[in-house]
Design a protein around this motif. Structure first.
Motif, PDB file in Angstrom:
ATOM      1  N   ASN A 158       0.710  -1.173   0.173  1.00  0.00           N
ATOM      2  CA  ASN A 158      -0.054   0.089   0.068  1.00  0.00           C
ATOM      3  C   ASN A 158       0.871   1.176   0.004  1.00  0.00           C
ATOM      4  O   ASN A 158       0.310   2.345  -0.735  1.00  0.00           O
ATOM      5  N   SER A 159       1.971   1.100   0.539  1.00  0.00           N
ATOM      6  CA  SER A 159       2.965   2.398   0.490  1.00  0.00           C
ATOM      7  C   SER A 159       3.433   2.850  -0.990  1.00  0.00           C
ATOM      8  O   SER A 159       3.313   3.954  -1.312  1.00  0.00           O
ATOM      9  N   VAL A 160       3.886   1.762  -1.659  1.00  0.00           N
ATOM     10  CA  VAL A 160       4.145   2.031  -3.033  1.00  0.00           C
ATOM     11  C   VAL A 160       2.997   2.548  -3.936  1.00  0.00           C
ATOM     12  O   VAL A 160       3.224   3.160  -4.863  1.00  0.00           O
ATOM     13  N   LYS A 161       1.741   2.457  -3.588  1.00  0.00           N
ATOM     14  CA  LYS A 161       0.579   2.954  -4.113  1.00  0.00           C
ATOM     15  C   LYS A 161       0.720   4.468  -4.084  1.00  0.00           C
ATOM     16  O   LYS A 161       0.085   5.256  -4.720  1.00  0.00           O
ATOM     17  N   ILE A 162       0.970   5.060  -2.981  1.00  0.00           N
ATOM     18  CA  ILE A 162       0.841   6.457  -2.744  1.00  0.00           C
ATOM     19  C   ILE A 162       2.180   7.283  -2.250  1.00  0.00           C
ATOM     20  O   ILE A 162       1.956   8.050  -1.807  1.00  0.00           O
ATOM     21  N   LEU A 163       3.346   6.375  -2.740  1.00  0.00           N
ATOM     22  CA  LEU A 163       4.535   7.144  -2.493  1.00  0.00           C
ATOM     23  C   LEU A 163       5.071   7.661  -3.953  1.00  0.00           C
ATOM     24  O   LEU A 163       4.698   7.128  -4.981  1.00  0.00           O
ATOM     25  N   SER A 164       5.275   9.073  -3.908  1.00  0.00           N
ATOM     26  CA  SER A 164       5.673   9.887  -5.069  1.00  0.00           C
ATOM     27  C   SER A 164       6.917   9.286  -5.830  1.00  0.00           C
ATOM     28  O   SER A 164       7.537   8.524  -5.105  1.00  0.00           O
TER      29      SER A 164
END
Length: 241
Positions: free
Chosen positions: A150-156
């Motif tokens: 889920n972090s990779v979905k919303i990390l710039s």
């Protein structure tokens, strides 16, 4: 474990409502987390009392610092701590699971320049009678794969993902992150004393594969005899540093 407020140099943490109190891990991560290129948005996953979010507010000019917390009491405590600080206009708490939060942000196509987490990581098969403490301490309430996925979905694209883990989890976590195209850029391994085994790993990841910068931090040479490196890292926060 003390329920008294914990006084830092520039803010106070009330912790009477939460199962997990202020600990060295959170302070280490809050002080160490790389903040490059003046990040504009920061997310603290599993904020607890809010201490890491507050430390990053003190360290940066980011205009949005969001904090996600699943436990209701911890969420309420974090929001109180945010509102009592000098940076209340930049700190926002969300009472939800990280999975639901990330899903909503992904749909809105919003991203963060920094995502940081001091996650529940006690994977051993034991629990206490305190359900809130179990939720905070046990990896099952936020599996590592769910955290990374889920972090990779919303990390710039140029963002940094930073975490603190038991040293024994380091290799497997790096392998997991790499499978999601998150590459470790910095590693700091933490020892309590010069003679003790490595206890924690501070890890910073990005979507860019770079030469890994590896360092070691020793906290103290004897009881309450802190090393200069640890003092330098935490001196802006701890009252007696």
């Amino acid at each position: 474990m003390s329920k008294k407020p914990f006084q830092f140099k520039e803010f106070t943490i009330n912790q009477n409502k939460t199962a997990m109190k202020i600990g060295t891990d959170a302070v280490l991560l809050g002080a160490w987390c790389p903040l490059v290129d003046a990040p504009e948005s920061i997310l603290d996953v599993g904020t607890g009392t809010g201490v890491i979010a507050l430390m990053l507010a003190q360290r940066s000019e980011a205009f949005t610092i969001d904090a996600v917390e699943l436990d209701e009491n911890a969420y309420e405590q974090a929001v109180e701590n945010f509102e009592a600080s000098s940076w209340g206009d930049r700190l926002y708490g969300y009472h939800t699971s990280f999975q639901e939060f990330a899903k909503e942000l992904e749909e809105e196509q919003e991203t963060y320049d920094v995502i940081v987490s001091n996650p529940p990581f006690y994977t051993d098969n034991f629990e206490t009678a305190d359900k809130s403490r179990n939720k905070a301490r046990f990896e099952a309430s936020l599996p590592f794969e769910a955290l990374v996925k889920n972090s990779v979905k919303i990390l710039s694209n140029s963002g940094v993902f930073a975490i603190i883990l038991p040293f024994k989890e380091e290799v497997n976590f790096i392998r997991l992150a790499t499978s999601y195209q998150l590459f470790v850029n910095q590693i700091c391994r933490v020892k309590g004393t010069p003679e003790s085994a490595i206890k924690r790993s501070l890890l910073a990841f990005s979507f860019q594969e770079k030469e890994i910068k590896e360092t070691q931090l020793i906290i103290e040479t004897a009881r309450h005899q802190y090393t200069q490196e640890y003092r330098n890292l935490t001196k802006d926060f701890y009252l007696k540093m």
